[in-house]
Design a protein around this motif. Structure first.
Motif, PDB file in Angstrom:
ATOM      1  N   GLN A  80     -48.691  49.831 -26.992  1.00 42.39           N
ATOM      2  CA  GLN A  80     -48.347  48.430 -26.749  1.00 42.39           C
ATOM      3  C   GLN A  80     -49.394  47.744 -25.891  1.00 42.39           C
ATOM      4  OE1 GLN A  80     -44.319  47.814 -25.384  1.00 42.39           O
ATOM      5  NE2 GLN A  80     -43.445  49.191 -26.922  1.00 42.39           N
ATOM      6  N   ALA A  84     -51.671  44.565 -26.984  1.00 40.42           N
ATOM      7  CA  ALA A  84     -51.666  43.361 -26.157  1.00 40.42           C
ATOM      8  C   ALA A  84     -53.094  42.905 -25.854  1.00 40.42           C
ATOM      9  CB  ALA A  84     -50.907  43.609 -24.859  1.00 40.42           C
ATOM     10  N   GLN A  85     -53.987  43.846 -25.594  1.00 40.13           N
ATOM     11  CA  GLN A  85     -55.387  43.498 -25.333  1.00 40.13           C
ATOM     12  C   GLN A  85     -56.061  42.959 -26.592  1.00 40.13           C
ATOM     13  OE1 GLN A  85     -57.674  46.313 -22.684  1.00 40.13           O
ATOM     14  NE2 GLN A  85     -55.822  47.541 -22.936  1.00 40.13           N
ATOM     15  N   ARG A  87     -54.559  41.513 -29.168  1.00 42.21           N
ATOM     16  CA  ARG A  87     -53.968  40.202 -29.466  1.00 42.21           C
ATOM     17  C   ARG A  87     -54.552  39.118 -28.570  1.00 42.21           C
ATOM     18  NH1 ARG A  87     -47.837  40.442 -28.775  1.00 42.21           N
ATOM     19  NH2 ARG A  87     -48.535  40.738 -26.617  1.00 42.21           N
ATOM     20  N   GLN A  88     -54.678  39.404 -27.283  1.00 43.16           N
ATOM     21  CA  GLN A  88     -55.219  38.417 -26.360  1.00 43.16           C
ATOM     22  C   GLN A  88     -56.676  38.086 -26.702  1.00 43.16           C
ATOM     23  OE1 GLN A  88     -53.726  36.635 -24.061  1.00 43.16           O
ATOM     24  NE2 GLN A  88     -55.611  35.631 -23.368  1.00 43.16           N
ATOM     25  N   GLU A 104     -50.509  45.071 -35.379  1.00 46.54           N
ATOM     26  CA  GLU A 104     -49.320  45.349 -34.554  1.00 46.54           C
ATOM     27  C   GLU A 104     -48.458  46.430 -35.199  1.00 46.54           C
ATOM     28  OE1 GLU A 104     -45.730  42.975 -32.262  1.00 46.54           O
ATOM     29  OE2 GLU A 104     -46.617  42.065 -34.051  1.00 46.54           O
TER      30      GLU A 104
END
Length: 236
Positions: A80, A84-85, A87-88, A104
């Motif tokens: 996760q 998250a990294q 996606r950012q 994802e």
């Protein structure tokens, strides 16, 4: 003619890796050899707003000398945080709408896996499909290779029925080409790039990052623009 590549698994590799295997009939995941700390087995780089960043899968390694890559287990929760990294870093990329949900989903599958090599293969196979590469992917285990270095690689080639072996240039320091020639296997050396630049987020272009950077920026892996043959290749 059958050309093979035999390379240790890596975590979401750079586009040069996919360039190499795209020129082969079979890619053999070479994971019965020793895990190397600090290698690409469990880490790679992405571009972020604050610069290029490593993302590293935490692993548990034993005190056993030469622990095979295929036995290396993952330690703790990590998937996760990695997504998250990603996606950012890439939420504004041209292909984010299409590919971030897919990435994802891969991370959700990956977080259920215990072995590093399983995670690497999960991402590898999906990227190969995304790039529409026509290549068979197998594991060295099915060929039961013996020996070390050149002898082991050659044994794998022969068991796979290879006539040509395409290798990265770093193997020139140890590969015994005469041994391969005597066994009827032609050694070819990959010449990486020069690769064309593409429109990239976050500042100056950096080509030494994971292939997901290229995919999310809408460039695939840029393989269509590359030379048709590796150095010394006789053609497939």
């Amino acid at each position: 003619m059958k050309r093979v590549a035999i390379i240790q698994s890596s975590y979401i590799p750079w586009r040069g890796f996919f360039d190499l295997i795209s020129r082969c009939d079979e890619y053999i995941i070479y994971d019965q050899v020793a895990y190397s700390k600090g290698h690409w087995h469990n880490r790679n780089k992405i571009k972020t707003e604050t610069g290029t960043r490593w993302i590293t899968i935490p692993v548990m390694t034993s005190d056993r000398l030469g622990q095979p890559i295929e036995d290396v287990e993952i330690k703790g929760d990590w998937a996760q945080a990695h997504f998250a990294q990603v996606r950012q870093a890439y939420k504004k990329a041209p292909a984010a709408t299409d590919f971030l949900p897919v990435i994802e989903s891969l991370y959700k599958q990956a977080e259920k896996l215990q072995l590093l090599t399983e995670v690497n293969e999960l991402f590898l196979r999906h990227i190969v499909d995304t790039l529409k590469l026509k290549i068979v992917i197998t594991r060295d285990r099915i060929y039961s290779p013996r020996g070390a270095r050149s002898e082991r690689v050659l044994a794998t080639c022969l068991a796979a029925g290879a006539t040509h072996y395409l290798s990265g240039p770093s193997a020139k320091v140890y590969l015994d080409e005469a041994m391969f020639r005597d066994a009827g296997v032609t050694v070819e050396w990959m010449s990486y790039g020069p690769y064309p630049e593409y429109t990239q987020l976050h500042g100056a272009f950096d080509g030494q990052v994971s292939v997901i950077d290229s995919i999310l920026n809408g460039n695939g892996a840029g393989l269509a623009a590359l030379p048709a043959q590796p150095q010394g290749a006789a053609g497939c």
